[in-house]
Scaffold this motif. Structure first.
Motif, mmCIF file in Angstrom:
data_model
loop_
_atom_site.group_PDB
_atom_site.id
_atom_site.type_symbol
_atom_site.label_atom_id
_atom_site.label_comp_id
_atom_site.label_asym_id
_atom_site.label_seq_id
_atom_site.Cartn_x
_atom_site.Cartn_y
_atom_site.Cartn_z
ATOM 1 N N ALA A 25 0.830 -1.198 0.000
ATOM 2 C CA ALA A 25 0.000 0.000 0.000
ATOM 3 C C ALA A 25 0.867 1.251 0.000
ATOM 4 C CB ALA A 25 -0.926 -0.003 1.214
ATOM 5 N N GLU B 217 -0.049 7.605 2.592
ATOM 6 C CA GLU B 217 -0.708 8.888 2.341
ATOM 7 C C GLU B 217 0.184 10.050 2.719
ATOM 8 O OE1 GLU B 217 -4.533 9.095 4.064
ATOM 9 O OE2 GLU B 217 -5.256 7.234 3.156
ATOM 10 N N ARG C 15 -6.150 12.086 -1.430
ATOM 11 C CA ARG C 15 -6.284 10.870 -0.624
ATOM 12 C C ARG C 15 -7.277 9.859 -1.201
ATOM 13 N NH1 ARG C 15 -5.552 12.940 5.670
ATOM 14 N NH2 ARG C 15 -3.417 13.735 5.335
ATOM 15 N N PRO C 16 -8.404 10.294 -1.782
ATOM 16 C CA PRO C 16 -9.267 9.284 -2.430
ATOM 17 C C PRO C 16 -8.540 8.521 -3.542
ATOM 18 C CG PRO C 16 -10.469 11.328 -2.105
ATOM 19 C CD PRO C 16 -9.060 11.613 -1.746
ATOM 20 N N GLU D 17 -6.263 6.013 -1.797
ATOM 21 C CA GLU D 17 -7.068 4.916 -1.252
ATOM 22 C C GLU D 17 -7.543 3.978 -2.356
ATOM 23 O OE1 GLU D 17 -10.171 6.815 0.871
ATOM 24 O OE2 GLU D 17 -8.874 7.547 2.499
ATOM 25 N N ASN E 105 -4.577 1.855 -3.412
ATOM 26 C CA ASN E 105 -4.291 0.832 -2.413
ATOM 27 C C ASN E 105 -5.310 -0.309 -2.485
ATOM 28 O OD1 ASN E 105 -2.045 2.169 -1.452
ATOM 29 N ND2 ASN E 105 -3.166 3.245 0.158
ATOM 30 N N ALA E 106 -6.579 0.047 -2.710
ATOM 31 C CA ALA E 106 -7.592 -0.999 -2.858
ATOM 32 C C ALA E 106 -7.323 -1.843 -4.105
ATOM 33 C CB ALA E 106 -8.985 -0.369 -2.936
#
Length: 313
Positions: free
Chosen positions: A59, A62, A70-71, A74, A77-78
């Motif tokens: 991952a 941030e 950040r979205p 994220e 990372n997902a």
């Protein structure tokens, strides 16, 4: 006189433009520096991704990234987590497939060596029959592995359309009829209901699902058993039910039968252990549910696949 006035106005205007000529380059430099400073976290993130090894899917941190970025981090990372899970899944699948293929191939080689060293025609014939059986088992396993590998990356049926579920069931019964006749199994399809059972999905995948269910029931019901296939339409969807009167399955094993390469012990049947795994995957793609229960006359096992109602055209 107008002359001095015009000269005075020109002088005032020219002096007014001097601060603008100085301020514009200064403002451009300040804007460029501020944009660079604001985008520095994104540039750092882009550099991390550019230099990252393809096999490294940890991952991203941030850190000091702005709230707006950040979205994105994220989501990345997902994505990395899903790719990591898929790679691990494929590694396990390849290892399990190699292990399962090793057994029939080793058996084929052993029987071939026995046939090569046979001293009588009868010994050679029995060994060659064993070679043929091992070849059939390996071919069946490869077919199941190819079907499962084709289903894994999909998130939805490849070509969804309105499908008559009874036609799918009739096709599966017809394809499994020779095996049922060879094993003296009473295989039949119940009468059609008044309301047609229509589901939304891929006809070929649904045919694979039904064939695996019927084939599995015929193989495990035992000599002289009975297998009934029925289609139950309803306002909220339709169900495909395959029931038999065989030895059944213990309650503690009913969830494990959907695991890959799992085979119940003591059945005396050889298989790939992938049939119900394929059924579960196809049902998942079609939003269907699978329920296991008692079979015919309270004996054996029944598998009910419940499909949602077909969407109107």
């Amino acid at each position: 006189p107008y002359g001095p006035r015009i000269e005075l106005a020109r002088s005032v205007v020219s002096h007014l433009l001097h601060p603008v000529w100085i301020a514009l380059p200064l403002l451009a430099v300040l804007i460029w520096l501020s944009v660079r400073w604001g985008l520095a976290p994104l540039l750092s993130l882009a550099q991390q991704l550019k230099l990252r090894d393809p096999g490294k899917l940890e991952a991203l941190s941030e850190g000091d990234a702005p709230q707006e970025a950040r979205p994105l981090i994220e989501a990345l990372n997902a994505l990395f987590a899903r790719v990591t899970a898929m790679q691990e899944h494929e590694r396990r699948f390849a290892a399990d497939a190699a292990h399962e293929l090793r057994t029939p191939l080793a058996a084929i080689r052993t029987h071939a060596e026995v046939a090569h060293a046979a001293r009588t025609v009868e010994e050679r014939r029995r060994a060659l029959e064993s070679v043929l059986k091992g070849t059939e088992r390996a071919a069946h396993l490869v077919d199941q592995l190819l079907v499962l590998a084709r289903l894994e990356p999909q998130g939805a049926p490849p070509s969804a359309m309105r499908v008559m579920l009874r036609d799918v069931a009739a096709r599966a019964v017809a394809e499994c009829a020779p095996l049922a006749a060879a094993r003296n199994v009473d295989l039949g399809l119940s009468d059609a209901e008044a309301m047609p059972a229509v589901v939304h999905g891929d006809a070929d995948l649904l045919a694979v699902l039904a064939r695996n269910l019927v084939d599995n029931a015929v193989r495990y019901v035992g000599e002289g058993g009975r297998v009934d296939v029925s289609v139950l339409p309803a306002a909220t969807g339709a169900s495909l039910v395959v029931a038999d009167d065989g030895p059944g399955l213990p309650a503690e094993e009913r969830q494990r039968v959907f695991d890959r390469f799992y085979r119940s012990l003591g059945t005396g049947q050889e298989g790939s252990g992938l049939g119900l795994s394929i059924v579960a995957r196809i049902a998942e793609l079609h939003g269907a549910t699978i329920a296991l229960g008692p079979g015919l006359c309270g004996r054996g096992l029944s598998v009910t696949v419940g499909f949602p109602a077909a969407r109107p055209v």
